[in-house]
Design a protein around this motif. Structure first.
Motif, PDB file in Angstrom:
ATOM      1  N   ALA A   1     -66.590  34.175 -44.317  1.00 58.69           N
ATOM      2  CA  ALA A   1     -67.455  35.176 -43.688  1.00 58.69           C
ATOM      3  C   ALA A   1     -66.692  36.489 -43.486  1.00 58.69           C
ATOM      4  CB  ALA A   1     -67.967  34.652 -42.351  1.00 58.69           C
ATOM      5  N   ASN A   2     -65.405  36.385 -43.161  1.00 57.02           N
ATOM      6  CA  ASN A   2     -64.552  37.559 -42.979  1.00 57.02           C
ATOM      7  C   ASN A   2     -64.427  38.353 -44.286  1.00 57.02           C
ATOM      8  OD1 ASN A   2     -62.644  39.359 -41.917  1.00 57.02           O
ATOM      9  ND2 ASN A   2     -60.934  37.991 -42.363  1.00 57.02           N
ATOM     10  N   ILE A   3     -64.149  37.632 -45.377  1.00 56.23           N
ATOM     11  CA  ILE A   3     -64.006  38.288 -46.685  1.00 56.23           C
ATOM     12  C   ILE A   3     -65.344  38.864 -47.137  1.00 56.23           C
ATOM     13  CG2 ILE A   3     -63.444  37.883 -49.117  1.00 56.23           C
ATOM     14  CD1 ILE A   3     -61.517  35.657 -48.083  1.00 56.23           C
ATOM     15  N   ASN A   4     -66.400  38.083 -46.925  1.00 54.96           N
ATOM     16  CA  ASN A   4     -67.743  38.505 -47.317  1.00 54.96           C
ATOM     17  C   ASN A   4     -68.174  39.766 -46.568  1.00 54.96           C
ATOM     18  OD1 ASN A   4     -70.296  38.353 -48.529  1.00 54.96           O
ATOM     19  ND2 ASN A   4     -71.113  37.159 -46.840  1.00 54.96           N
ATOM     20  N   ALA A   5     -67.694  39.917 -45.323  1.00 51.89           N
ATOM     21  CA  ALA A   5     -68.061  41.083 -44.505  1.00 51.89           C
ATOM     22  C   ALA A   5     -67.170  42.289 -44.779  1.00 51.89           C
ATOM     23  CB  ALA A   5     -67.983  40.711 -43.026  1.00 51.89           C
ATOM     24  N   GLY A   6     -66.191  42.147 -45.684  1.00 57.49           N
ATOM     25  CA  GLY A   6     -65.358  43.283 -46.059  1.00 57.49           C
ATOM     26  C   GLY A   6     -64.042  43.397 -45.335  1.00 57.49           C
ATOM     27  N   GLY A   7     -63.589  42.312 -44.666  1.00 56.98           N
ATOM     28  CA  GLY A   7     -62.299  42.330 -43.993  1.00 56.98           C
ATOM     29  C   GLY A   7     -61.162  42.622 -44.965  1.00 56.98           C
ATOM     30  N   GLN A   8     -60.187  43.410 -44.535  1.00 58.09           N
ATOM     31  CA  GLN A   8     -59.078  43.805 -45.400  1.00 58.09           C
ATOM     32  C   GLN A   8     -57.720  43.301 -44.916  1.00 58.09           C
ATOM     33  OE1 GLN A   8     -59.572  45.585 -48.359  1.00 58.09           O
ATOM     34  NE2 GLN A   8     -61.727  45.187 -47.883  1.00 58.09           N
TER      35      GLN A   8
ATOM     36  N   PRO B   1     -61.933  50.647 -39.892  1.00 58.13           N
ATOM     37  CA  PRO B   1     -63.406  50.581 -39.923  1.00 58.13           C
ATOM     38  C   PRO B   1     -63.934  49.290 -40.553  1.00 58.13           C
ATOM     39  CG  PRO B   1     -62.647  52.754 -40.586  1.00 58.13           C
ATOM     40  CD  PRO B   1     -61.432  51.896 -40.499  1.00 58.13           C
ATOM     41  N   GLN B   2     -63.380  48.909 -41.731  1.00 50.98           N
ATOM     42  CA  GLN B   2     -63.832  47.679 -42.397  1.00 50.98           C
ATOM     43  C   GLN B   2     -63.475  46.445 -41.579  1.00 50.98           C
ATOM     44  OE1 GLN B   2     -61.970  50.242 -43.810  1.00 50.98           O
ATOM     45  NE2 GLN B   2     -61.966  49.956 -46.049  1.00 50.98           N
ATOM     46  N   ASP B   3     -62.261  46.448 -41.021  1.00 47.69           N
ATOM     47  CA  ASP B   3     -61.804  45.275 -40.267  1.00 47.69           C
ATOM     48  C   ASP B   3     -62.581  45.100 -38.971  1.00 47.69           C
ATOM     49  OD1 ASP B   3     -59.899  44.427 -42.092  1.00 47.69           O
ATOM     50  OD2 ASP B   3     -58.339  45.711 -41.270  1.00 47.69           O
ATOM     51  N   LEU B   4     -62.949  46.198 -38.341  1.00 42.25           N
ATOM     52  CA  LEU B   4     -63.709  46.112 -37.095  1.00 42.25           C
ATOM     53  C   LEU B   4     -65.100  45.524 -37.348  1.00 42.25           C
ATOM     54  CD1 LEU B   4     -63.866  46.582 -34.087  1.00 42.25           C
ATOM     55  CD2 LEU B   4     -64.549  48.953 -34.532  1.00 42.25           C
ATOM     56  N   SER B   5     -65.770  46.017 -38.386  1.00 38.63           N
ATOM     57  CA  SER B   5     -67.106  45.499 -38.692  1.00 38.63           C
ATOM     58  C   SER B   5     -67.026  44.039 -39.128  1.00 38.63           C
ATOM     59  CB  SER B   5     -67.778  46.339 -39.778  1.00 38.63           C
ATOM     60  OG  SER B   5     -67.058  46.282 -40.992  1.00 38.63           O
ATOM     61  N   ALA B   6     -65.992  43.672 -39.901  1.00 34.84           N
ATOM     62  CA  ALA B   6     -65.822  42.276 -40.312  1.00 34.84           C
ATOM     63  C   ALA B   6     -65.508  41.401 -39.109  1.00 34.84           C
ATOM     64  CB  ALA B   6     -64.701  42.160 -41.353  1.00 34.84           C
ATOM     65  N   GLY B   7     -64.698  41.932 -38.173  1.00 37.12           N
ATOM     66  CA  GLY B   7     -64.376  41.177 -36.959  1.00 37.12           C
ATOM     67  C   GLY B   7     -65.608  40.866 -36.136  1.00 37.12           C
TER      68      GLY B   7
ATOM     69  N   ARG C   1     -49.670  52.490 -41.193  1.00 36.97           N
ATOM     70  CA  ARG C   1     -50.658  53.367 -41.829  1.00 36.97           C
ATOM     71  C   ARG C   1     -51.695  52.548 -42.605  1.00 36.97           C
ATOM     72  NH1 ARG C   1     -47.406  56.002 -44.995  1.00 36.97           N
ATOM     73  NH2 ARG C   1     -46.523  57.221 -43.283  1.00 36.97           N
ATOM     74  N   TYR C   2     -51.226  51.459 -43.219  1.00 35.06           N
ATOM     75  CA  TYR C   2     -52.127  50.590 -43.980  1.00 35.06           C
ATOM     76  C   TYR C   2     -53.157  49.939 -43.063  1.00 35.06           C
ATOM     77  CZ  TYR C   2     -53.665  46.622 -46.803  1.00 35.06           C
ATOM     78  OH  TYR C   2     -54.422  45.694 -47.475  1.00 35.06           O
ATOM     79  N   TYR C   3     -52.699  49.437 -41.907  1.00 27.33           N
ATOM     80  CA  TYR C   3     -53.610  48.819 -40.946  1.00 27.33           C
ATOM     81  C   TYR C   3     -54.600  49.841 -40.393  1.00 27.33           C
ATOM     82  CZ  TYR C   3     -50.929  44.459 -40.880  1.00 27.33           C
ATOM     83  OH  TYR C   3     -50.331  43.277 -41.231  1.00 27.33           O
ATOM     84  N   LEU C   4     -54.096  51.025 -40.049  1.00 29.67           N
ATOM     85  CA  LEU C   4     -54.964  52.054 -39.469  1.00 29.67           C
ATOM     86  C   LEU C   4     -56.037  52.504 -40.458  1.00 29.67           C
ATOM     87  CD1 LEU C   4     -52.344  54.266 -37.558  1.00 29.67           C
ATOM     88  CD2 LEU C   4     -54.012  52.675 -36.573  1.00 29.67           C
TER      89      LEU C   4
END
Length: 532
Positions: A328-335, A13-19, A6-9
Motif C-alpha cells: 500500500a505504501n509503494i502503491n501510494a507513491g512512498g519514496q 510531499p510523496q512520503d507524507l501522502s503515502a504515510g 536533501r534527498y529525504y526533504l
C-alpha cells in the motif's frame, strides 16, 4: 549526510501522502490483529507505533512497513493461553527480539537470497488475491472478519470463500455504494487526464476516497437514514483523550516468568517465524520498489529484533515487516522511510487525540484502497507473463499461489520452494551435459557443475553411443565433476573396447583416475588435448 537529508526533504510531499494511506490501512489492522490474537486491543496499536517510529529508522529498507502481523495471530493466541497471562507473553516477545538480534549478528539474513523470484512473485500474487477475497465482504457491508485483509491462516481458504458468498447475499446498499465510488475515484486518480494537472496529482487518491466516505455518511445520516452506514461499518477506536491515558495503557513484561521453560520455547518459535516472515516481505518489497533498492537483510533482522524488544517492554504485539502495508505504501507513491515514520506518528497522534474523528471513516473506503492494492499485486497479466516464460518459471509461481490460498503463508512458501528446487534440479539435470552425433563420431560435453544427480543422464548418453564408433568426452568446460561421475566414466572406459568404441578424453586433469583407467584397461583408448 547533507545529501541524504536533501534527498529525504525532496520526497516529503510523496512520503507524507503515502504515510496517510498506510496509516488508514494499518489502523483497523492493528486493532483486528490484536483482537484475533486474544490480546488487549491497544497492544496492536503499540506495535504499529513502534514499527513506524522506531523500526523504520533502524531498518535498511526504504519502503518496508513494520507492524503487527496477521500470520502470527495463532502463535500469539496459543502462547497467551499456554502462559496464562499477557504479561508473561510479553517476556517471551522480549527474548524473541534478543534472538532475532543474534540472528542478525550471525548473518542469518542471507537466507533471503535463496528464495526464487517466481516463488516471491507467487507469494505477492496470492496475497493480492487474498486481499480481494477478504475485502469484498467489507466493501459490501458484510463485516464478519476483523482480519479482513492479510490473514494467512487456514481460515483464509475455509471461511474466506464462505464469507465471500455470504457477502454477495448480504449486500448493504450504503456500504456497496461507498466502496464502488471509492474504487472509481482511485482508478480515475491514476488516469492520464488527472496526472496532467499538478494540483490534482499532488492530492492522494486514497485520501479523497476516505473523504468521500465520510461526507457520504454524514449526508445520509441527516437526509437518507436508510442508506447510512451503521457503527459496525465504521472504524472503531478507543477514545483516550490525553497522553496520560495513553501511558496507562502500557504494560510491562512479567519478569517473574523467567523460570518458566515454556517462555523460551515460545520465544524461539516467535523469533523464527517472525524472521522468516520479515525476510519474505523485504524480498518482495525489493521487487516492488520502483527504484530497485536492495535491503540489507542482516540489518533488517537486527532492526526487527530491537523493535520486538521495545514492543514487548511497552506491552505491544510481535512486529514483522508486513507486505500488505508495504505494498500500500509503494502503491501510494512512498519514496523513503519517512512514509513509514509518518504512519507511526499518525497512529500515535490519532489514538491519543483524534479517535472520535477517525471513527467516522467507513470500512468500505479502506476496503476499496486494499482492493486496488490487491489487483495490482495479482494482475491477470502477471499470470500471462509467467506462462510465457515457460514451465520452469510458471509452475513454481502458480503452485505457490494456490498453496498459499489453500494453506497459509509459510506452508505455501515451503511448497513453492520445494517446487522451485525441483525445477532447478530438473533444468540442471538436462543442461549439465550434451551428446551430439556426426556420422559415427560422438561428442559428449560436460557443462559447468556435474553432480551425482546427473549419473542417470550420463548412463543414458553412453547407451545412445552406437557400437563401432568414436567418442570424445570433453570435460574442459566443467567447473566441477563429482566423483560418482568420474567413476561412471571409468566404468564405461573399461566396457568400451567390448563394443569397439574408441574413446578420447579431453580437458580432464592429468592426475585424473580416468587416465590410469584408460592406460590399464583400454590400451586402444586415446587421450586427446595434451593432458594424457
Amino acid at each position: 549526510m547533507k545529501t541524504q537529508l536533501r534527498y529525504y526533504l525532496s520526497n516529503i510531499p510523496q512520503d507524507l501522502s503515502a504515510g496517510v494511506v498506510v496509516f488508514l490501512v494499518a489502523l483497523p489492522l492493528c486493532l483486528g490483529i490484536a483482537l484475533a490474537s486474544g490480546a488487549p486491543l491497544f497492544s496492536g496499536i503499540i506495535a504499529g507505533i513502534v514499527g513506524g517510529l522506531i523500526v523504520s529508522w533502524m531498518s535498511g529498507s526504504q519502503l518496508s512497513v513494520s507492524g503487527p502481523a496477521a500470520g502470527l495471530t495463532v502463535i500469539v493466541f496459543t502462547a497467551i493461553e499456554t502462559l496464562g497471562n499477557f504479561n508473561a507473553f510479553l517476556l517471551s516477545l522480549v527474548i524473541a527480539g534478543v534472538l532475532q538480534l543474534g540472528l542478525g549478528f550471525f548473518k542469518a539474513g542471507a537466507i533471503a537470497a535463496f528464495f526464487p523470484a517466481s516463488v516471491i512473485k507467487g507469494m505477492l500474487a496470492a496475497i493480492g488475491m487474498i486481499l480481494i477475497i477478504k475485502q469484498i465482504p467489507h466493501a459490501t457491508g458484510y463485516d464478519a472478519s476483523y482480519l479482513g485483509d492479510e490473514s494467512y491462516m487456514q481460515e483464509t481458504a475455509r471461511s474466506s470463500f464462505f464469507e465471500l458468498s455470504q457477502a454477495l447475499h448480504s449486500i448493504s446498499p450504503g456500504a456497496t455504494l461507498v466502496s464502488c465510488v471509492a474504487v472509481m475515484i482511485l482508478i480515475a486518480w491514476e488516469s492520464r487526464w488527472i496526472k496532467r494537472f499538478a494540483l490534482l496529482r499532488s492530492i492522494p487518491g486514497p485520501l479523497l476516497a476516505v473523504a468521500w466516505g465520510i461526507a457520504y455518511n454524514g449526508w445520509t445520516l441527516q437526509y437518507a437514514p436508510d442508506w447510512a452506514l451503521g457503527a459496525k461499518h465504521l472504524v472503531s477506536l478507543p477514545e483516550l483523550g490525553s497522553t496520560r491515558n495513553f501511558v496507562y495503557q502500557l504494560r510491562l513484561p512479567d519478569f517473574n516468568a523467567l523460570y518458566n521453560p515454556k517462555i523460551y520455547s515460545i520465544a524461539a518459535t516467535l523469533a523464527i517465524v517472525a524472521s522468516l516472515e520479515t525476510l519474505l516481505s523485504v524480498e518482495a518489497v525489493d521487487k516492488l520498489d520502483p527504484h530497485k533498492r536492495v535491503t540489507p537483510t542482516n540489518l533488517e533482522l537486527k532492526a526487527q529484533g530491537m523493535g520486538n524488544i521495545i514492543s514487548g517492554m511497552l506491552g505491544g504485539l510481535p512486529i514483522t515487516a508486513v507486505i500488505v502495508r508495504s505494498a500500500a505504501n509503494i502503491n501510494a507513491g512512498g519514496q523513503t522511510r519517512l512514509s513509514c515514520f509518518f504512519h507511526g506518528g499518525l497512529l500515535l497522534v490519532s489514538v491519543v487525540f483524534f479517535a472520535h474523528y477517525l471513527n467516522m471513516i467507513p470500512l468500505a473506503c479502506l476496503a476499496a484502497i486494499l482492493l486496488q492494492t490487491g489487483y495490482k499485486l495479482a494482475k491477470p497479466m502477471l499470470f500471462i507473463e509467467f506462462y510465457r516464460k515457460g514451465l520452469n518459471q510458471f509452475a513454481p509461481f502458480a503452485i505457490t499461489v494456490f498453496a498459499i490460498l489453500l494453506t497459509d503463508l509459510l506452508a505455501g512458501i515451503s511448497i513453492g520452494m520445494a517446487c522451485g528446487i525441483f525445477f532447478v534440479l530438473r533444468a540442471d539435470f538436462h543442461s549439465a551435459m550434451t551428446l551430439t552425433k556426426h556420422g559415427s563420431h560422438y561428442l559428449l560435453r560436460l557443462h559447468k557443475d556435474v553432480s551425482f544427480l546427473n549419473k542417470s543422464l550420463l548412463r543414458n548418453h553412453f547407451a545412445c553411443v552406437a557400437d563401432d564408433s568414436d567418442l570424445i568426452i570433453d570435460g574442459s568446460k566443467a567447473l566441477f565433476i563429482d566423483q560418482d561421475i568420474l567413476e561412471t566414466i571409468a566404468e564405461f572406459l573399461i566396457a568400451a573396447p567390448d563394443r569397439n568404441i574408441n574413446v578420447a578424453l579431453q580437458g580432464f586433469a592429468g592426475d585424473s583416475p580416468l587416465h590410469e583407467t584408460s592406460l590399464t584397461f583400454a590400451p586402444r583408448l586415446a587421450a586427446v588435448g595434451g593432458h594424457a
